[in-house]
Design an enzyme around this catalytic site. Structure first.
Site, mmCIF file in Angstrom:
data_model
loop_
_atom_site.group_PDB
_atom_site.id
_atom_site.type_symbol
_atom_site.label_atom_id
_atom_site.label_comp_id
_atom_site.label_asym_id
_atom_site.label_seq_id
_atom_site.Cartn_x
_atom_site.Cartn_y
_atom_site.Cartn_z
ATOM 1 N N HIS A 142 0.894 -1.153 -0.023
ATOM 2 C CA HIS A 142 0.039 -0.089 -0.147
ATOM 3 C C HIS A 142 0.917 1.173 0.018
ATOM 4 O O HIS A 142 1.861 1.287 0.805
ATOM 5 C CB HIS A 142 -0.993 0.058 1.303
ATOM 6 C CG HIS A 142 -1.773 0.944 1.133
ATOM 7 N ND1 HIS A 142 -3.029 1.077 0.610
ATOM 8 C CD2 HIS A 142 -1.711 2.414 1.876
ATOM 9 C CE1 HIS A 142 -3.760 1.993 0.708
ATOM 10 N NE2 HIS A 142 -3.089 3.016 1.508
ATOM 11 N N SER B 89 -7.351 4.382 9.146
ATOM 12 C CA SER B 89 -8.029 4.258 7.811
ATOM 13 C C SER B 89 -7.250 2.978 6.711
ATOM 14 O O SER B 89 -7.714 2.155 6.429
ATOM 15 C CB SER B 89 -8.181 5.347 6.964
ATOM 16 O OG SER B 89 -8.405 5.457 5.856
ATOM 17 N N LYS C 256 -8.189 -1.399 6.150
ATOM 18 C CA LYS C 256 -8.594 -1.884 4.870
ATOM 19 C C LYS C 256 -7.419 -2.993 4.606
ATOM 20 O O LYS C 256 -7.830 -4.188 3.941
ATOM 21 C CB LYS C 256 -8.428 -1.014 3.871
ATOM 22 C CG LYS C 256 -9.570 -0.024 3.848
ATOM 23 C CD LYS C 256 -9.639 1.132 3.140
ATOM 24 C CE LYS C 256 -8.476 2.248 3.499
ATOM 25 N NZ LYS C 256 -8.953 3.438 2.973
ATOM 26 N N ASP D 253 -14.774 2.661 7.830
ATOM 27 C CA ASP D 253 -13.917 3.642 7.074
ATOM 28 C C ASP D 253 -14.559 4.201 5.925
ATOM 29 O O ASP D 253 -14.234 5.116 5.654
ATOM 30 C CB ASP D 253 -12.417 2.501 6.761
ATOM 31 C CG ASP D 253 -11.612 3.483 5.934
ATOM 32 O OD1 ASP D 253 -11.117 4.491 6.655
ATOM 33 O OD2 ASP D 253 -11.193 3.438 4.832
ATOM 34 N N ARG E 13 -14.501 12.780 6.275
ATOM 35 C CA ARG E 13 -13.230 13.345 6.447
ATOM 36 C C ARG E 13 -12.991 14.262 5.321
ATOM 37 O O ARG E 13 -12.569 15.412 5.602
ATOM 38 C CB ARG E 13 -12.230 12.586 6.932
ATOM 39 C CG ARG E 13 -12.217 11.822 8.177
ATOM 40 C CD ARG E 13 -11.224 10.465 8.538
ATOM 41 N NE ARG E 13 -9.885 11.111 8.142
ATOM 42 C CZ ARG E 13 -8.851 10.137 7.461
ATOM 43 N NH1 ARG E 13 -9.240 8.991 7.457
ATOM 44 N NH2 ARG E 13 -7.794 10.639 7.328
HETATM 45 N N1 URA Z 1 -5.451 6.594 2.547
HETATM 46 C C1 URA Z 1 -6.753 5.971 3.067
HETATM 47 O O1 URA Z 1 -7.156 4.867 2.800
HETATM 48 N N2 URA Z 1 -6.966 6.638 4.233
HETATM 49 C C2 URA Z 1 -6.718 7.950 4.557
HETATM 50 O O2 URA Z 1 -6.990 8.281 5.556
HETATM 51 C C3 URA Z 1 -5.515 8.448 3.766
HETATM 52 C C4 URA Z 1 -5.098 7.973 2.718
#
Ligand code: URA
Length: 435
Positions: free
Chosen positions: A82, A183, A187, A161, A168
């Site tokens: 990621h 966040s 995931k 999320d 957000r």
């Molecule tokens: N990517 C995400 O998935 N969440 C965030 O808060 C920032 C970047």
């Protein structure tokens, strides 16, 4: 328990209990807590922060708020990767095929671009016909068949999320370390891979502008991942200038294919090989990253990674002929360069400003749901440290209209800084963080 009491406690700087966090997350996922209370709580967190313990509790509660994939059952040894997002970051398009060509399964769920940060899904979808909205069954079948999947995150994965992030995004509460860490990691944990490699970006084109801030975010995410039983490693990499030369969806796909064919920009190729090496090591395929790098280079140079990319495009309905004929990718009618006005050395190619110019050309979204133009963008001709002469190209703008072209050319003047003295090239990576 009442949401308002939890908001007040956080507003006053107190540490929330696991029960309070669990109550909030449940209410966010079910819709029982209204948007205004979630937004107020997020703002309180942004100002007051969270302890690592609160952040771990928030992450695990969000990861458990929906479906969880058991990838290990379907694709033993799968490794996830990621990036916290940046400008010109097309790493997944090259690293996924390299790692899969080394025999390590990769199921890469990605998002769409928002603001200056590009989205991998938008890049994949600039290949004609390429489908990214795969069902759970399709994902599992494809990873078994070719060991590589590139898809959107399903709505059932960490739904708390999904709702929190959307709020957000419109309430100025994205740049909070505990909220970003939880966040991303919620995931990753729900996606089911046992090994996770994080590429945490620092610079003007990233959420974290300094290496120190990015390193703290990386440390927190590694602690969360390891605490949840996942082998997690983070690399802190530079996003002060774009990665590679291309910024914009089809332009980045073109650069990724060129890299898979053995060419491509030196910094981008080096970045991909390092990330692939750490993925191979973290996934247990090799004992040392050094061996991982040698294996990754072999698969890249020998064409196996390109063959994997081709198999992926075919499996997901895309036109695989793009691998041989780049002219099949979307292209713009208007192109023009921005020329150097005074000779010297490139001291800055500001990723944030270049990313913004690319969004204004139509490559990104100002708000969720906006449509994008896959063809537009910017291709740099220089990197920090390069020597330039008057009249050389700083970058080439790809625009949909002549007005868009001249507006971007004007805007981009402010993104480059040229000085008389020699300038050192920027490092690709700053540090690696393991448990
Ligand atoms: N990517 C995400 O998935 N969440 C965030 O808060 C920032 C970047």
């Amino acid at each position: 328990m009442r949401a308002v009491d939890i908001i007040i406690r956080k507003r006053d700087g107190e540490e929330l209990t696991a029960e309070e966090i669990g109550f909030l997350v449940k209410g966010i996922a079910s819709g029982d807590i209204p948007d205004y209370q979630i937004a107020a709580w997020a703002m309180a967190v942004l100002w007051r922060g969270m302890t690592i313990r609160e952040t771990v509790d928030l992450t695990l509660a969000m990861a458990g708020s929906g479906q969880q994939l058991d990838l290990e059952k379907w694709a033993p040894g799968a490794v996830d990767k990621h990036s916290t997002g940046g400008v010109g970051d097309k790493t997944t398009l090259v690293v996924g095929p390299i790692v899969a060509a080394c025999g390590v399964p990769v199921v890469k769920m990605s998002g769409r671009g928002l603001g200056i940060s590009g989205g991998t899904i938008d890049k994949w979808e600039s290949i004609p016909g390429f489908r990214t909205d795969l069902s759970r069954g399709e994902i599992l079948r494809q990873v078994k068949e070719i060991g590589l999947v590139a898809c959107t995150q399903t709505a059932e994965l960490a739904p708390a999320d999904g709702r929190l992030y959307a709020l957000r995004d419109v309430t100025g509460t994205v740049p909070s370390l505990p909220l970003i860490a939880s966040s991303v990691m919620s995931k990753k944990i729900a996606s089911g891979a046992r090994a996770i490699v994080l590429d945490v970006k620092a610079g003007s084109g990233a959420f974290m502008e300094t290496v120190a801030e990015a390193s703290t975010l990386a440390r927190w995410m590694v602690r969360i991942g390891c605490g949840a039983g996942r082998r997690t490693v983070a690399l802190v990499s530079g996003m002060f200038q774009p990665l590679g030369f291309a910024v914009g969806n089809a332009l980045e796909v073109r650069e990724a294919i060129e890299t898979l064919r053995g060419a491509g920009p030196k910094d981008f190729r080096g970045h991909c090989l390092t990330i692939a090496a750490v993925m191979l090591q973290t996934g247990g395929r090799v004992r040392h990253a050094r061996l991982g790098r040698a294996l990754a280079e072999e698969k890249l140079n020998g064409g196996d990674a390109l063959a994997k990319f081709r198999a992926l495009v075919r499996a997901q309905g895309g036109d695989e002929r793009v691998c041989d004929d780049l002219s099949l990718l979307p292209a713009t009618p208007c192109r023009g360069i921005l020329a150097v006005e005074k000779a010297g050395f490139i001291a800055e190619a500001n990723a944030g400003k270049i990313g913004l110019a690319s969004v204004r050309l139509g490559a990104g979204r100002a708000k969720k749901g906006d449509t994008i133009d896959p063809a537009v963008g910017i291709v740099l001709s220089v990197k920090v440290g390069d020597r330039v002469r008057r009249g050389d190209s700083l970058c080439e703008v790809h625009a949909a209209t002549p007005e868009g072209l001249s507006q971007a050319q004007d805007e981009l003047k402010g993104a480059f800084r040229i000085v008389r003295e020699k300038v050192k090239p920027l490092p690709l990576f700053y540090r690696t963080i393991r448990r």
